[in-house]
Design an enzyme around this catalytic site. Structure first.
Site, mmCIF file in Angstrom:
data_model
loop_
_atom_site.group_PDB
_atom_site.id
_atom_site.type_symbol
_atom_site.label_atom_id
_atom_site.label_comp_id
_atom_site.label_asym_id
_atom_site.label_seq_id
_atom_site.Cartn_x
_atom_site.Cartn_y
_atom_site.Cartn_z
ATOM 1 N N LYS A 111 -11.259 -1.221 6.542
ATOM 2 C CA LYS A 111 -11.934 -2.105 5.580
ATOM 3 C C LYS A 111 -13.441 -1.888 5.624
ATOM 4 C CE LYS A 111 -8.359 -4.589 4.099
ATOM 5 N NZ LYS A 111 -7.699 -5.512 5.037
ATOM 6 N N LYS A 194 7.937 5.262 -2.133
ATOM 7 C CA LYS A 194 8.568 3.960 -2.277
ATOM 8 C C LYS A 194 7.922 3.144 -3.387
ATOM 9 C CE LYS A 194 5.839 1.480 1.085
ATOM 10 N NZ LYS A 194 5.766 0.656 2.264
ATOM 11 N N LYS A 197 3.068 -1.565 -5.902
ATOM 12 C CA LYS A 197 2.325 -1.856 -7.125
ATOM 13 C C LYS A 197 1.045 -1.033 -7.226
ATOM 14 C CE LYS A 197 0.101 -6.195 -5.714
ATOM 15 N NZ LYS A 197 -0.765 -5.872 -4.732
#
Ligand code: TRP
Length: 331
Positions: A111, A194, A197
């Site tokens: 992050k 897989k 979104k």
């Protein structure tokens, strides 16, 4: 009966991959264990400090999980920020959490790289807040994916450290509940990997997708030019479609298309049409429930207030005992 805690990031809609993965697992656990499931809205501020639609995101996630089958009568379902006790435990745990170990956490480093202009203290102490979420209910089991393994290790470190520093045997060591092998991996529609979104438009089917959107997405799924020899091995995109059939359609349907494939007479268009209809069938009751929940503000309010009450009862007991253990006394 074991105490189970898990946090849900308030990020948008559930897709079939989430549903057959983590969500089904929650639904099973709520039948037999003492479950606390919450929407981690405090955590979301570590990356989005001035959220535009915090409430809307929380509400969407709540509706999605309720529609998918989380039962507020069975599990304690709450919003993290409705339980301020967690922030007190977070503060107390922060006193025994060290800069060095926090800076070494992989998710923090990632992050910090992604948002170099906002490397805030909340980001650094994300694992401390997550530990507070978990041990505030003295949880034994935490159903999370592989990506949360290190955070859970930190939770154990903080729990053990508390016990050692204050010479008590108070917090249990929570373990990851990894449904690992049994967990069904739902492939995406883009021919690789897989369902997710973030994989791009059309890769994922959301529980909230209306029938026409499902049909469109499935019909656009990647395939190949078709088998040219009997019993030919399948390409990845085609194997993905068969995997979807195996999870979402009937065994007869799967067998039929397997045979067609092996005889080189398969028409992918027919397979997709069938798959789309089977997905629509699975989604229909959940989508209906969502539409109904969207209109039922009274019920939603009841769910979150009851959830908060139950969660606070458990949290208040822990915080009271922790304060006592540390040595805070009232005059
Ligand atoms: N960090 C988790 C995630 O990104 C969310 C979370 C917050 C959580 N607090 C938790 C998960 C406590 C399990 C237990 O998915």
């Amino acid at each position: 009966m074991e105490t189970v805690v898990s946090g849900i990031r308030p990020t948008g809609e559930l897709h079939l991959g989430n549903y057959f993965g983590a969500v089904k697992n929650f639904i099973q656990m709520q039948e037999t264990e003492r479950c606390f499931f919450f929407i981690a809205d405090y955590h979301s501020l570590t990356t989005h400090p001035t959220p535009e639609n915090l409430h809307q995101n929380v509400k969407r996630v709540l509706i999605n999980y309720l529609a998918a089958g989380l039962d507020p009568e069975k599990a304690t379902l709450y919003i993290q920020s409705d339980v301020p006790e967690v922030t007190e435990l977070y503060l107390l745990l922060n006193m025994n959490a060290y800069l060095g170990e926090l800076m070494r956490v992989t998710s923090f480093k990632e992050k910090a790289r992604k948002q170099p202009n906002n490397v805030n203290a909340g980001l650094l102490t994300y694992p401390v807040l997550m530990a507070a979420d978990i041990i505030i209910h003295k949880a034994a089991k935490v159903p999370v994916g592989k990506d949360q393994e290190q955070h859970l290790e930190m939770t154990r470190t903080f729990a053990n450290r508390f016990n050692r520093m204050y010479k008590v045997d108070y917090f249990p060591e929570p373990q990851a509940y990894n449904f690992g092998q049994e967990l069904i991996k739902i492939p995406g529609l883009d021919g690789s990997g897989k369902m997710g979104k973030s994989e791009g438009e059309g890769n994922a089917i959301f529980l909230s997708d209306p029938p026409e959107v499902i049909r469109k997405k499935v019909m656009r799924a990647v395939t190949d030019t078709g088998p040219t020899q009997p019993n030919q091995p399948k390409s990845e995109p085609v194997q993905n479609l068969f995997t979807l059939l195996s999870v979402l359609s009937s065994p007869d349907t799967l067998a039929y298309f397997e045979e067609q494939y092996n005889k080189c007479t398969i028409r992918y268009g027919d397979l997709k049409k069938q798959l789309a209809e089977d997905i629509i069938q699975i989604n229909a009751p959940m989508r209906e429930k969502m539409l109904q929940l969207e209109k039922d503000e009274i019920y939603l309010r009841k769910v979150v207030t009851t959830g908060a009450e139950k969660a606070r009862e458990s949290a208040q007991k822990t915080v009271r005992e922790v304060r006592e253990i540390i040595g805070f006394k009232s005059f």
